[in-house]
Design an enzyme around this catalytic site. Structure first.
Site, mmCIF file in Angstrom:
data_model
loop_
_atom_site.group_PDB
_atom_site.id
_atom_site.type_symbol
_atom_site.label_atom_id
_atom_site.label_comp_id
_atom_site.label_asym_id
_atom_site.label_seq_id
_atom_site.Cartn_x
_atom_site.Cartn_y
_atom_site.Cartn_z
ATOM 1 N N LYS A 73 0.947 35.798 99.017
ATOM 2 C CA LYS A 73 1.342 34.822 100.037
ATOM 3 C C LYS A 73 2.288 35.478 101.042
ATOM 4 C CE LYS A 73 0.361 30.977 97.024
ATOM 5 N NZ LYS A 73 0.793 30.049 96.006
ATOM 6 N N GLN A 117 6.002 27.843 93.509
ATOM 7 C CA GLN A 117 4.859 28.387 92.765
ATOM 8 C C GLN A 117 4.753 27.723 91.392
ATOM 9 O OE1 GLN A 117 2.523 30.656 93.984
ATOM 10 N NE2 GLN A 117 1.468 30.074 92.099
ATOM 11 N N ASP A 157 1.757 22.773 100.475
ATOM 12 C CA ASP A 157 0.774 22.776 99.395
ATOM 13 C C ASP A 157 -0.033 21.471 99.390
ATOM 14 O OD1 ASP A 157 0.339 24.983 97.821
ATOM 15 O OD2 ASP A 157 2.109 24.668 96.559
#
Ligand code: NDP
Length: 284
Positions: free
Chosen positions: A53, A97, A120
């Site tokens: 990322k 995460q 997200d």
């Protein structure tokens, strides 16, 4: 019939290049895009994802802030950090995460992220927005699948098509079904309790497999000329990756299919970059 092999690597590269150009234009206007990534603990797979990322941020021209917290970080400490990032005007997107260590409740953490920074697309406000057709962030993997269908099979009009999503998780199956509905498809969601999966699949023009069972979907379950997107990522005993679809035997029957790896996988990060760019644009 020779199937189109949908190239997720190429399509994700195309999307990242588009974002890179748009980000440069935004920069000229004095606006930078910043993604904050938080990882708790030492999970090796998570570390790889976070590294990828960061690399993608670098490529498209975003700033990335990285918070690598020890495994024993308390939930309160993590929430404090999220509060701080929520307040910071220079942070456009926040990503925690997953999975988190067992002593931290993932739902509490997701709920704490400001929905306008939830790149997200996991916050209930964003899930709700998708459900009622309002603007919000969409979970990256299903958003990537839609791009694969649109860019990888340009002559496919989803309107009125019978689309089956196999799997009903909150991050893939459910948002996937809602996105297909938004494209005017006739959508079926199959899951572990579905009684007549063979019949459902055989009637489907498009199948999205998001189960996590290696090669579960076989050639005899797939209609001639169907389009197949394989979200599944399964690691086999020999260390190789394979999808939820029995690719080798299905490929000769279908109009288009994604390989694993190299299909859906690369799209998730590209769509994360897209969400982050959109977050910065909204902030502007
Ligand atoms: P989950 O385990 O959360 O969900 C799996 C779903 O599959 C459940 O809804 C389950 O049904 C259903 N299922 C299980 N067995 C069967 C069966 N025999 N027949 C029909 N349905 C079944 O997984 P995720 O949605 O998180 O992920 C699915 C796959 O996609 C995994 O392989 C994962 O690694 C991969 N993935 C890939 C990503 C990418 O970037 N390419 C991103 C995210 C996931 P029930 O609800 O009834 O239990």
């Amino acid at each position: 019939m020779s199937a189109v092999i949908i190239d997720g690597k190429a399509i994700s590269q195309q999307i990242k290049d588009e974002i890179r150009e748009k980000t440069a234009l935004l920069k000229e206007k004095g606006k930078e895009v910043t993604l904050a990534v938080i990882i708790v603990g030492e999970d090796p797979a998570s570390k790889v994802y976070v590294r990828n990322k960061k690399k993608a941020c670098e490529y498209v021209g975003f700033n990335s802030l990285s918070y690598e917290l020890p495994e024993d970080t308390t939930q309160d400490k993590l929430l404090e950090l999220i509060d701080e990032l929520n307040k910071r005007a220079d942070v456009d997107g926040i990503l925690v995460q997953m999975p988190l260590p067992k002593h931290i409740d993932e739902k509490t953490v997701i709920d704490r992220i400001d929905p306008s920074k939830d790149v997200d697309g996991f916050h209930p406000m964003n899930v709700g927005a998708l459900c009622i057709g309002e603007r919000g962030f969409v979970s990256c993997t299903p958003a990537g699948v839609i791009q694969l269908l649109k860019r990888g099979v340009p002559d496919l009009d989803l309107t009125g098509k019978r689309c089956t999503v196999v799997g009903r998780s909150n991050i893939v199956g459910k948002p996937m079904a809602l996105l297909l509905l938004r494209e005017n498809a006739t959508v079926t969601v199959a899951h572990s309790k579905t009684a007549d999966l063979d019949q459902v699949l055989l009637e489907s023009d498009v199948i999205i497999a998001a189960v996590g069972r290696p090669k579960m979907i076989k050639a005899h379950q797939v209609k001639e000329g169907a389009v197949i997107i394989d979200v599944g990522i399964n690691r086999m005993d020999d260390g190789k990756l394979c999808g939820d679809v029995d690719y080798e035997n299905v490929v000769s029957k279908v109009k288009a299919i994604t390989p694993v790896p190299g299909g859906v996988g690369p799209m998730t990060i590209a769509m994360l970059m897209n969400n982050c760019y959109e977050a910065a644009l909204m902030r502007e």
